[in-house]
Design a protein around this motif. Sequence first.
Motif, PDB file in Angstrom:
ATOM      1  N   SER A   1      -4.900   7.053   0.705  1.00 18.90           N
ATOM      2  CA  SER A   1      -4.576   6.310   1.758  1.00 18.90           C
ATOM      3  C   SER A   1      -6.411   5.548   2.574  1.00 18.90           C
ATOM      4  O   SER A   1      -6.571   4.765   2.699  1.00 18.90           O
ATOM      5  CB  SER A   1      -4.452   7.715   2.945  1.00 18.90           C
ATOM      6  OG  SER A   1      -3.381   7.620   3.019  1.00 18.90           O
TER       7      SER A   1
ATOM      8  N   VAL B   1      -2.019   2.380   6.339  1.00 16.85           N
ATOM      9  CA  VAL B   1      -3.193   1.167   6.247  1.00 16.85           C
ATOM     10  C   VAL B   1      -2.751   0.193   6.252  1.00 16.85           C
ATOM     11  O   VAL B   1      -2.763  -0.764   7.222  1.00 16.85           O
ATOM     12  CB  VAL B   1      -3.627   2.336   5.118  1.00 16.85           C
ATOM     13  CG1 VAL B   1      -4.252   1.016   4.849  1.00 16.85           C
ATOM     14  CG2 VAL B   1      -4.190   3.408   5.186  1.00 16.85           C
TER      15      VAL B   1
ATOM     16  N   SER C   1       0.571  -1.373   0.184  1.00 15.98           N
ATOM     17  CA  SER C   1      -0.315  -0.116  -0.339  1.00 15.98           C
ATOM     18  C   SER C   1       1.405   1.075  -0.315  1.00 15.98           C
ATOM     19  O   SER C   1       0.309   2.223   0.710  1.00 15.98           O
ATOM     20  CB  SER C   1      -0.802   0.059   1.575  1.00 15.98           C
ATOM     21  OG  SER C   1       0.083   0.263   1.895  1.00 15.98           O
TER      22      SER C   1
ATOM     23  N   HIS D   1      -7.416   2.907  -0.126  1.00 18.80           N
ATOM     24  CA  HIS D   1      -6.878   1.665   0.621  1.00 18.80           C
ATOM     25  C   HIS D   1      -7.543   0.931   1.631  1.00 18.80           C
ATOM     26  O   HIS D   1      -7.630   0.419   2.116  1.00 18.80           O
ATOM     27  CB  HIS D   1      -4.934   1.883   0.865  1.00 18.80           C
ATOM     28  CG  HIS D   1      -3.879   2.316   0.028  1.00 18.80           C
ATOM     29  ND1 HIS D   1      -4.132   1.560  -0.481  1.00 18.80           N
ATOM     30  CD2 HIS D   1      -3.087   3.513  -0.142  1.00 18.80           C
ATOM     31  CE1 HIS D   1      -3.045   1.737  -2.018  1.00 18.80           C
ATOM     32  NE2 HIS D   1      -2.616   2.895  -0.806  1.00 18.80           N
ATOM     33  N   ILE D   2      -7.496   1.974   2.958  1.00 15.41           N
ATOM     34  CA  ILE D   2      -8.954   1.124   4.134  1.00 15.41           C
ATOM     35  C   ILE D   2      -9.660   0.647   3.355  1.00 15.41           C
ATOM     36  O   ILE D   2     -10.211  -0.401   4.019  1.00 15.41           O
ATOM     37  CB  ILE D   2      -8.949   2.641   4.807  1.00 15.41           C
ATOM     38  CG1 ILE D   2      -7.889   2.893   5.644  1.00 15.41           C
ATOM     39  CG2 ILE D   2     -10.010   2.013   5.371  1.00 15.41           C
ATOM     40  CD1 ILE D   2      -8.224   4.630   5.782  1.00 15.41           C
TER      41      ILE D   2
END
Length: 354
Positions: free
Chosen positions: A55, A97, A10, A58-59
Amino acid sequence: MSWLVLGFESSCDETGVALVQTQEGGAPPRLLGQALHSQVAMHADYGGVVPELASRDHIRRVLPLTHEVLAQSGRALTEVDVVAFTRGPGLAGALLVGAGVACALAAALDRPVLGVHHLEGHLLSPFLSADPPEFPFVALLVSGGHTQLMRVDGVGYYELLGETIDDAAGEAFDKSAKLLGLGYPGGPALARLADFGDATAYALPRPLLHSGDLNFSFAGLKTAVLTQARKLEGLPCEQPRADLAASAQAAIVEVLVKKSLKALAATGLRRLVVAGGVGANQQLRADLNRACARQGVRVHYPELALCTDNGAMIALAAAMRLQAGAGQASRDYAFDVRPRWPLDELNREAAPTR
């Protein structure tokens, strides 16, 4: 002993998850399943990666991708022996992450965890190909943020031979594409336009080509492309833009090819590994293949699907480090990330006998 290694990537704008299994007898680990989500469409409107958006995405993606990988491989989460993640370099928020998910998952499973260097993942990714290399070799690492030539004697034995002193090759592709009004990501767009152009139409510079060392510089090339692009503004014909794209690509590729050959000559090695996103460029592959064939040098590439950032290379690098005794997975679930992390910090104390 065989390990199942689950890897998370990530570091920037791709979310990758993969599962690999180590094999007996020193054979490269085997890829059991992988899943990848690219954020290119999300960032396209901004002309580049927006870290906060990266970010957050990615979560959203990491757990569904993990379920997809387990389904592909036919393995249960409880069968995983080691959890790996990209520790750096990359965008700090994006790295956090993957690190957070990996360490939380490892803690819940009571499994060890191992942070992996992103560039080591690229460096070792050709070991997942149908034609894996053998140590030692010269590696050309070419990506959006890095251009380096390395001597690689084994896992954890890396000698920096040369690197970019300003823009990386990937940045030269992307910035040249932007100057020509092409979309994001710029590198592939410029390569597509170059297919219709004359690579000899513009006499663009080849910075540091005759410098006597193995370092790179592409900032001057970008400036030259800017100068020529301004002269094309308002022209009704698209051919000059295609010619400029082809000329820019030719300049970048020529520098990469000739510096790689110089590195091979300096080390006396007869094997070259090319890795990183720019390694997917077809003109680079064609020119390298021709030049290396004349020199009797073997060239190895990762599969095209593994040139971009991906979880497979992270799981692979962790597995190979474990096999080689070069990395120790632990049950210390406190984590940090390294947005800047020189690859030579991974070096083991003594290199194998040359």
